[in-house]
Design a protein around this motif. Structure first.
Motif, PDB file in Angstrom:
ATOM      1  N   MET A   1      -3.293  -4.065   1.041  1.00 55.37           N
ATOM      2  CA  MET A   1      -1.970  -4.123   0.478  1.00 55.37           C
ATOM      3  C   MET A   1      -1.300  -2.769   0.571  1.00 55.37           C
ATOM      4  N   GLU A   2      -0.017  -2.822   0.795  1.00 55.76           N
ATOM      5  CA  GLU A   2       0.763  -1.587   0.929  1.00 55.76           C
ATOM      6  C   GLU A   2       0.761  -0.823  -0.398  1.00 55.76           C
ATOM      7  N   ALA A   3       0.604   0.466  -0.312  1.00 57.76           N
ATOM      8  CA  ALA A   3       0.656   1.303  -1.511  1.00 57.76           C
ATOM      9  C   ALA A   3       1.863   2.224  -1.427  1.00 57.76           C
ATOM     10  N   VAL A   4       2.555   2.388  -2.526  1.00 61.89           N
ATOM     11  CA  VAL A   4       3.628   3.353  -2.635  1.00 61.89           C
ATOM     12  C   VAL A   4       2.956   4.647  -3.044  1.00 61.89           C
ATOM     13  N   ALA A   5       3.417   5.779  -2.530  1.00 66.08           N
ATOM     14  CA  ALA A   5       2.785   7.067  -2.808  1.00 66.08           C
ATOM     15  C   ALA A   5       2.429   7.184  -4.288  1.00 66.08           C
ATOM     16  N   ALA A  49       0.465  -3.064  -9.778  1.00 67.04           N
ATOM     17  CA  ALA A  49       0.527  -1.689  -9.281  1.00 67.04           C
ATOM     18  C   ALA A  49      -0.094  -0.803 -10.344  1.00 67.04           C
ATOM     19  N   GLN A  50      -0.956   0.091  -9.885  1.00 66.47           N
ATOM     20  CA  GLN A  50      -1.611   1.009 -10.806  1.00 66.47           C
ATOM     21  C   GLN A  50      -1.269   2.444 -10.461  1.00 66.47           C
ATOM     22  N   HIS A  51      -1.176   3.234 -11.515  1.00 67.22           N
ATOM     23  CA  HIS A  51      -0.935   4.669 -11.397  1.00 67.22           C
ATOM     24  C   HIS A  51      -1.895   5.349 -12.368  1.00 67.22           C
ATOM     25  N   GLN A  52      -2.772   6.155 -11.843  1.00 66.99           N
ATOM     26  CA  GLN A  52      -3.775   6.834 -12.667  1.00 66.99           C
ATOM     27  C   GLN A  52      -4.487   5.851 -13.588  1.00 66.99           C
ATOM     28  N   GLU A  53      -4.941   4.744 -13.017  1.00 63.93           N
ATOM     29  CA  GLU A  53      -5.714   3.696 -13.690  1.00 63.93           C
ATOM     30  C   GLU A  53      -4.937   2.918 -14.750  1.00 63.93           C
ATOM     31  N   GLU A  54      -3.618   3.084 -14.806  1.00 65.00           N
ATOM     32  CA  GLU A  54      -2.782   2.319 -15.731  1.00 65.00           C
ATOM     33  C   GLU A  54      -1.970   1.316 -14.921  1.00 65.00           C
ATOM     34  N   LYS A  87       9.899  -3.618  -4.888  1.00 62.91           N
ATOM     35  CA  LYS A  87       9.975  -4.076  -3.495  1.00 62.91           C
ATOM     36  C   LYS A  87       8.583  -4.313  -2.919  1.00 62.91           C
ATOM     37  N   SER A  88       7.658  -3.416  -3.189  1.00 61.42           N
ATOM     38  CA  SER A  88       6.295  -3.576  -2.678  1.00 61.42           C
ATOM     39  C   SER A  88       5.624  -4.806  -3.262  1.00 61.42           C
ATOM     40  N   ILE A  89       5.849  -5.050  -4.542  1.00 59.22           N
ATOM     41  CA  ILE A  89       5.250  -6.222  -5.175  1.00 59.22           C
ATOM     42  C   ILE A  89       5.832  -7.500  -4.588  1.00 59.22           C
ATOM     43  N   VAL A  90       7.153  -7.576  -4.475  1.00 63.05           N
ATOM     44  CA  VAL A  90       7.778  -8.780  -3.904  1.00 63.05           C
ATOM     45  C   VAL A  90       7.321  -8.973  -2.456  1.00 63.05           C
TER      46      VAL A  90
END
Length: 149
Positions: A1-5, A49-54, A87-90
């Motif tokens: 899956m695509e990841a956003v920075a 989407a996760q950021h630092q495990e959140e 956008k990434s989720i959709v």
């Protein structure tokens, strides 16, 4: 899956706490923990989407698995909005539908407020006047059933 920075997208149903929190802080209609516990396992496909495990964003599809697919619960924590997560989720949800659905699958959603701007670039268009979205909210007391605002 695509990841956003700085974010990772994972195929996962959000846990009840994350689901309730993201709906609340992103302005979606609140749900009860009881309803979330009952409904989330029935997801056809979901991504977080996760950021630092959140968990900071989510989206789900509910479906009969072949003919109808409905995007729901697309929500991004306001502290993480504007970074392409929605956008990434959709895109991830639609890629899954494209992979598993027959050509005649119908993909729908309800876009509240300005959310239509997120979905339009993916090809979603209003269905009126040919069709009109309608809803009925049930509550513990059927006499209190009402429409969403």
């Amino acid at each position: 899956m695509e990841a956003v920075a700085a974010y990772s997208l994972i195929e996962a149903i959000p846990d009840v706490e994350d689901y309730l929190r993201l709906r609340s802080i992103s302005g979606l209609t609140p749900r009860s923990a009881e309803a979330a516990r009952a409904g989330l396992p029935g997801s056809f496909f979901a991504v977080c989407a996760q950021h630092q495990e959140e968990t900071v964003a989510m989206g789900r599809i509910i479906s009969d698995g072949a003919l109808f697919f409905h995007l729901v619960d697309v929500a991004v924590d306001p502290a993480h909005q504007g970074k392409g997560l929605g956008k990434s989720i959709v895109a991830t949800l639609l890629a899954h539908v494209q992979k598993v659905a027959p050509a005649e699958a119908y993909v729908s959603l309800m876009a509240n407020g300005e959310a239509h701007r997120l979905y339009a670039p993916f090809g979603f268009t209003p269905v009126m006047p040919e069709a009109r979205g309608m809803a009925l909210w049930f509550t513990a007391d059927p006499a209190e059933a009402t429409h969403p605002v």
